[in-house]
Design a protein around this motif. Sequence first.
Motif, mmCIF file in Angstrom:
data_model
loop_
_atom_site.group_PDB
_atom_site.id
_atom_site.type_symbol
_atom_site.label_atom_id
_atom_site.label_comp_id
_atom_site.label_asym_id
_atom_site.label_seq_id
_atom_site.Cartn_x
_atom_site.Cartn_y
_atom_site.Cartn_z
ATOM 1 N N LEU A 193 -2.471 48.920 14.944
ATOM 2 C CA LEU A 193 -1.513 49.860 15.524
ATOM 3 C C LEU A 193 -0.083 49.420 15.234
ATOM 4 C CD1 LEU A 193 -1.020 52.382 17.192
ATOM 5 C CD2 LEU A 193 -1.186 50.975 19.270
ATOM 6 N N PHE A 194 0.162 48.128 15.288
ATOM 7 C CA PHE A 194 1.483 47.588 14.944
ATOM 8 C C PHE A 194 1.885 48.029 13.534
ATOM 9 C CE2 PHE A 194 3.919 44.237 12.822
ATOM 10 C CZ PHE A 194 4.973 44.020 13.700
ATOM 11 N N GLY A 195 0.967 47.877 12.578
ATOM 12 C CA GLY A 195 1.269 48.277 11.211
ATOM 13 C C GLY A 195 1.475 49.770 11.071
ATOM 14 N N LEU A 196 0.639 50.566 11.746
ATOM 15 C CA LEU A 196 0.772 52.027 11.654
ATOM 16 C C LEU A 196 2.080 52.513 12.267
ATOM 17 C CD1 LEU A 196 -2.875 53.155 12.493
ATOM 18 C CD2 LEU A 196 -1.713 53.318 10.282
ATOM 19 N N VAL A 197 2.475 51.921 13.388
ATOM 20 C CA VAL A 197 3.739 52.318 14.022
ATOM 21 C C VAL A 197 4.909 51.988 13.102
ATOM 22 C CG1 VAL A 197 5.303 51.822 15.929
ATOM 23 C CG2 VAL A 197 2.878 52.179 16.384
ATOM 24 N N HIS A 198 4.910 50.794 12.542
ATOM 25 C CA HIS A 198 6.012 50.410 11.656
ATOM 26 C C HIS A 198 6.005 51.237 10.370
ATOM 27 C CE1 HIS A 198 7.549 46.324 13.290
ATOM 28 N NE2 HIS A 198 7.273 47.170 14.271
ATOM 29 N N GLY A 199 4.818 51.555 9.863
ATOM 30 C CA GLY A 199 4.746 52.393 8.677
ATOM 31 C C GLY A 199 5.282 53.788 8.934
ATOM 32 N N THR A 200 4.917 54.371 10.073
ATOM 33 C CA THR A 200 5.420 55.703 10.434
ATOM 34 C C THR A 200 6.932 55.672 10.637
ATOM 35 O OG1 THR A 200 3.302 56.167 11.517
ATOM 36 C CG2 THR A 200 5.175 57.590 12.077
ATOM 37 N N TRP A 201 7.397 54.644 11.323
ATOM 38 C CA TRP A 201 8.832 54.487 11.570
ATOM 39 C C TRP A 201 9.594 54.359 10.246
ATOM 40 C CZ3 TRP A 201 11.003 49.873 14.954
ATOM 41 C CH2 TRP A 201 12.382 50.010 15.090
ATOM 42 N N TYR A 202 9.075 53.538 9.348
ATOM 43 C CA TYR A 202 9.720 53.332 8.045
ATOM 44 C C TYR A 202 9.771 54.657 7.266
ATOM 45 C CZ TYR A 202 11.138 50.417 4.056
ATOM 46 O OH TYR A 202 11.824 49.824 3.042
ATOM 47 N N THR A 203 8.689 55.411 7.307
ATOM 48 C CA THR A 203 8.635 56.700 6.599
ATOM 49 C C THR A 203 9.663 57.676 7.156
ATOM 50 O OG1 THR A 203 6.276 56.386 6.168
ATOM 51 C CG2 THR A 203 7.151 58.620 5.958
ATOM 52 N N ARG A 210 3.720 67.923 -0.124
ATOM 53 C CA ARG A 210 2.519 67.338 -0.726
ATOM 54 C C ARG A 210 2.886 66.190 -1.674
ATOM 55 N NH1 ARG A 210 -1.891 71.266 -3.393
ATOM 56 N NH2 ARG A 210 -1.786 72.061 -1.256
ATOM 57 N N ARG A 211 3.942 66.363 -2.447
ATOM 58 C CA ARG A 211 4.364 65.294 -3.348
ATOM 59 C C ARG A 211 4.837 64.085 -2.559
ATOM 60 N NH1 ARG A 211 8.740 65.681 -8.346
ATOM 61 N NH2 ARG A 211 8.739 63.444 -8.804
ATOM 62 N N SER A 212 5.647 64.308 -1.533
ATOM 63 C CA SER A 212 6.138 63.193 -0.717
ATOM 64 C C SER A 212 4.991 62.467 -0.033
ATOM 65 C CB SER A 212 7.139 63.705 0.328
ATOM 66 O OG SER A 212 8.270 64.266 -0.294
ATOM 67 N N LEU A 213 3.967 63.225 0.379
ATOM 68 C CA LEU A 213 2.828 62.628 1.058
ATOM 69 C C LEU A 213 2.146 61.583 0.180
ATOM 70 C CD1 LEU A 213 0.818 62.614 3.465
ATOM 71 C CD2 LEU A 213 -0.443 64.418 2.257
ATOM 72 N N PHE A 214 1.882 61.932 -1.077
ATOM 73 C CA PHE A 214 1.144 61.020 -1.955
ATOM 74 C C PHE A 214 2.051 59.997 -2.646
ATOM 75 C CE2 PHE A 214 -1.899 64.404 -1.423
ATOM 76 C CZ PHE A 214 -3.119 63.736 -1.422
ATOM 77 N N GLU A 215 3.306 60.346 -2.835
ATOM 78 C CA GLU A 215 4.214 59.459 -3.554
ATOM 79 C C GLU A 215 4.884 58.443 -2.635
ATOM 80 O OE1 GLU A 215 8.100 59.867 -6.504
ATOM 81 O OE2 GLU A 215 6.793 61.595 -6.128
ATOM 82 N N LEU A 216 5.055 58.792 -1.361
ATOM 83 C CA LEU A 216 5.806 57.911 -0.470
ATOM 84 C C LEU A 216 5.124 57.671 0.865
ATOM 85 C CD1 LEU A 216 8.455 56.329 -0.006
ATOM 86 C CD2 LEU A 216 9.426 58.445 0.935
ATOM 87 N N TRP A 217 4.761 58.737 1.575
ATOM 88 C CA TRP A 217 4.314 58.565 2.950
ATOM 89 C C TRP A 217 3.004 57.782 3.052
ATOM 90 C CZ3 TRP A 217 5.164 64.392 4.612
ATOM 91 C CH2 TRP A 217 6.530 64.671 4.511
ATOM 92 N N LEU A 218 1.978 58.184 2.306
ATOM 93 C CA LEU A 218 0.706 57.452 2.364
ATOM 94 C C LEU A 218 0.841 56.016 1.839
ATOM 95 C CD1 LEU A 218 -2.037 60.078 1.414
ATOM 96 C CD2 LEU A 218 -1.716 58.911 3.598
ATOM 97 N N ILE A 265 -0.105 52.813 4.235
ATOM 98 C CA ILE A 265 -1.111 51.819 3.841
ATOM 99 C C ILE A 265 -0.467 50.439 3.696
ATOM 100 C CG2 ILE A 265 -2.708 51.150 2.004
ATOM 101 C CD1 ILE A 265 -3.120 54.158 1.471
ATOM 102 N N ASN A 266 0.745 50.406 3.141
ATOM 103 C CA ASN A 266 1.462 49.149 2.968
ATOM 104 C C ASN A 266 1.634 48.429 4.305
ATOM 105 O OD1 ASN A 266 3.613 47.550 1.111
ATOM 106 N ND2 ASN A 266 4.518 47.900 3.107
ATOM 107 N N PHE A 267 2.085 49.159 5.320
ATOM 108 C CA PHE A 267 2.331 48.524 6.619
ATOM 109 C C PHE A 267 1.045 48.291 7.393
ATOM 110 C CE2 PHE A 267 6.634 49.809 5.666
ATOM 111 C CZ PHE A 267 7.362 48.724 6.146
ATOM 112 N N LEU A 268 0.035 49.102 7.165
ATOM 113 C CA LEU A 268 -1.263 48.828 7.780
ATOM 114 C C LEU A 268 -1.819 47.497 7.272
ATOM 115 C CD1 LEU A 268 -3.623 49.719 9.552
ATOM 116 C CD2 LEU A 268 -4.547 50.947 7.582
ATOM 117 N N VAL A 269 -1.670 47.244 5.974
ATOM 118 C CA VAL A 269 -2.107 45.967 5.410
ATOM 119 C C VAL A 269 -1.285 44.818 5.978
ATOM 120 C CG1 VAL A 269 -2.200 44.614 3.267
ATOM 121 C CG2 VAL A 269 -3.062 46.963 3.310
ATOM 122 N N ILE A 270 0.033 45.017 6.127
ATOM 123 C CA ILE A 270 0.866 43.969 6.726
ATOM 124 C C ILE A 270 0.398 43.668 8.140
ATOM 125 C CG2 ILE A 270 3.184 43.509 7.626
ATOM 126 C CD1 ILE A 270 4.338 44.799 5.162
ATOM 127 N N GLY A 271 0.048 44.716 8.904
ATOM 128 C CA GLY A 271 -0.447 44.490 10.249
ATOM 129 C C GLY A 271 -1.771 43.748 10.266
#
Length: 520
Positions: free
Chosen positions: A356-366, A327-335, A339-345
């Motif tokens: 989708l490009f941003g979400l894939v890269h965000g998931t990959w980065y996480t 739960r801590r990782s979810l709010f402190e890092l994963w989300l 959001i950061n990469f979704l905005v970049i996309g």
Amino acid sequence: MNFVDPAFFLLFLPIALLIFYAAGRLGGGQLAAMAYGLASVVFCVPFGWRFVAVTLGSMLINGVICGALVSDRPGPSQRRWLLRLGVTSNLLMLGLFKYIPAFTTIRPIGAVAPILLAWVPITISFMTFQRLVLLVDCYRRDPPAVAMIRKGRGGAVWFVAFTMGFANLLIGPIAFAREIAPQLLSRRFGRVRLIDIEVGLTLLTIGLFKKLVIADTLGTDMVDPVFKAIASHHAVLGIDACVAIPAYYAQLYFDFSGYSDMALGVARMFGLRLPFNFNSPLRATGIADFYRRWHITLTRIVARFLFQALSLRGARLARRRKWKGVRRSLFELWLPLTINFLVIGLWHGAAWTFALFGLVHGTWYTIETEVRSWPSFRNWSRRSSDRLRTALGQMVTLIPLALTFALFRSGTLGDYRRLLMAAWHRLPVSAAPPNTQVVHSGQWAELAAAFAIIWLLPNAMELLSRYRPGIVTFAVPSHTPRWLALRWRPNWLWGVFVALLMVCVLRMCGYSTPFVYGGF
């Protein structure tokens, strides 16, 4: 007018330089800055009076707000309202001219969209981000920003030179005031330095060569025919689809990094050093390493103003609620990362492919961030050699990046699905019969030569490193083989090399295509 227009580098640029240096000799740095600002306005004129009006109007609004933010009169609450007003006005302009035209299927917007596109025919994203960054710096009263705007009665001149500088106005790189303001305010600004002209001309020529000779050739021969056929629901041969994916990956790199080299070169001719936007990103050993090398100035701005703020809020929330583990990782890092990469996309446009490009890269980065934190991975990293880690990292990074950038190039998610089906030799039943093979033996050699340049030769930053061609943002290791780690010098041998590159550029300048990022 753009950098690949012969009228720019054969007519406009030499005249602008002559006027700039004459103004610097007659009136010092302030008059030179005025000449640079006026040249920037002239540079925008070919895009139409509407674009000039929007650009100057935005500059005027931001100038008034920045001037108020650095003055001593407004109190803390007033300054906060001024910042909100400035940020809102810039984001509204960006949304009005960039994102609203994307929703043409909505009847009222469909009628207005052509009008908005006529007003701003090219990108305003870079320009808007540049001004947003300056607004925040003025709100925080960053000393270089304050010194630039409050410099006597000529503060407006320096502000115009910073916000309207044509070297990086349209497609970046996005610079902070602390990087450019000290150079503008330096006593040397406006003085002729031969090394600036030599380094700048070399960078401009390298960038033109990347764009006109390499990127446009790849696009014309291997990329555009395949993606156009896919968009038209025509079947393509599997070999063509498999080649088009890495070919676009290389084309995009040479197109955008070529523009960035040109921007660095043009700015250097005027005595300015801009931040690097590329540092061999196709040699990256992971998604985190990739974003320290690719579109660097956008990455750092979104990370600074979005990810850090979201991560800090998430950490405070987790600490207040006493959350631990997932739960801590979810709010402190994963989300925040997602959001950061979704905005970049979505920064590239309002399309599902970019989202989708941003979400894939965000998931990959996480996932990569979590894997790198595992004790077992750290132990393996300590035991293994740098060469092995580099080779394995590049192997597992290359193909996923090429596939996701093919998504970036596809017009719709359906087009991307058809491209992948063609690449796997599973053509859709409804597709038209396949065309003849697009990629021939000579074009295979072109693609191989492009990737040889990417993987083996030094980039512009390394090539001219002795003369500080730009400002380094992230320090990353160089993977250029030692026996090819060439270094440029201002001598006749390198002069002949640059002249040969320019001959190739002049042969191709009549066949140029728009910059890929020109529409973002």
